[in-house]
Design an enzyme around this catalytic site. Structure first.
Site, PDB file in Angstrom:
ATOM      1  N   VAL A  94       0.551  -1.154  -0.009  1.00  0.00           N
ATOM      2  CA  VAL A  94       0.052  -0.032   0.194  1.00  0.00           C
ATOM      3  C   VAL A  94       0.947   1.315  -0.094  1.00  0.00           C
ATOM      4  O   VAL A  94       1.199   0.988   1.132  1.00  0.00           O
ATOM      5  CB  VAL A  94      -1.307   0.313   1.024  1.00  0.00           C
ATOM      6  CG1 VAL A  94      -2.047   0.801   1.457  1.00  0.00           C
ATOM      7  CG2 VAL A  94      -2.434  -1.790   1.430  1.00  0.00           C
ATOM      8  N   CYS A  95       0.556   1.882  -1.687  1.00  0.00           N
ATOM      9  CA  CYS A  95       1.223   3.022  -1.007  1.00  0.00           C
ATOM     10  C   CYS A  95       0.115   4.173   0.074  1.00  0.00           C
ATOM     11  O   CYS A  95      -1.180   4.632  -0.775  1.00  0.00           O
ATOM     12  CB  CYS A  95       1.155   4.037  -2.258  1.00  0.00           C
ATOM     13  SG  CYS A  95       2.204   5.612  -3.020  1.00  0.00           S
TER      14      CYS A  95
END
Length: 159
Positions: A94-95
């Protein structure tokens, strides 16, 4: 404290807090090893899609990997590989700003999971991690939303 003592102590406190009160539909449990012991450094979580969004009805698995440097450093948060989202790398990582530059040691696991849930329906196109999802989001929103709804059906509730 010994190496990792701070991280494990904080995670043990977060576990107690989570067990007392957590957001409806969310699951967060430390990994159980084959010998029955609990590994506080890896958490298996479920994030429900928000009601009334294209993610509604989906229960999305996320694994949080903590290091001995937690809470000074954020955990790595991963969906399954090739999870369809503008801000999720093909690896599933996840960014999200609170997991990077905006990290603060005061951020809790609860805040991380709610932040990821919010990111699902509110992607950040200024920080794309996946070309296909970004291109559809930017150029063909109806097709993007169709992909999201199909993905939500692939992750139904287990209860």
């Amino acid at each position: 404290m010994a190496s990792g003592g701070v991280a494990r102590g904080r995670l043990a406190e977060e576990r107690k807090s989570w067990r007392k009160s957590h957001p409806h539909g969310f699951v967060a449990k430390p990994e159980t090893l084959p010998d029955g012991t609990v590994n506080l450094m890896v958490w298996k979580c479920i994030i429900p899609g928000k009601e009334g969004t294209d993610w509604d009805g989906g229960y999305f698995p996320v694994t949080l990997h903590f290091t001995e440097n937690y809470p000074s450093n954020p955990p790595t948060c991963k969906f399954p590989a090739r999870f369809f989202h503008v801000n999720v790398f093909d690896s599933g990582e996840v960014c999200l700003s609170i997991l990077g530059d905006a990290w603060k040691p005061s951020i809790t696991m609860r805040q991380i999971l709610i932040g990821i849930q919010d990111l699902l329906d509110n992607p950040n196109p200024a920080s794309p991690a996946q070309d296909l999802a970004y291109d559809l989001f930017a150029e063909n929103t109806p097709e993007y939303r169709k992909h999201v709804r199909q993905q939500a059906k692939r992750y139904p509730s287990l209860v």
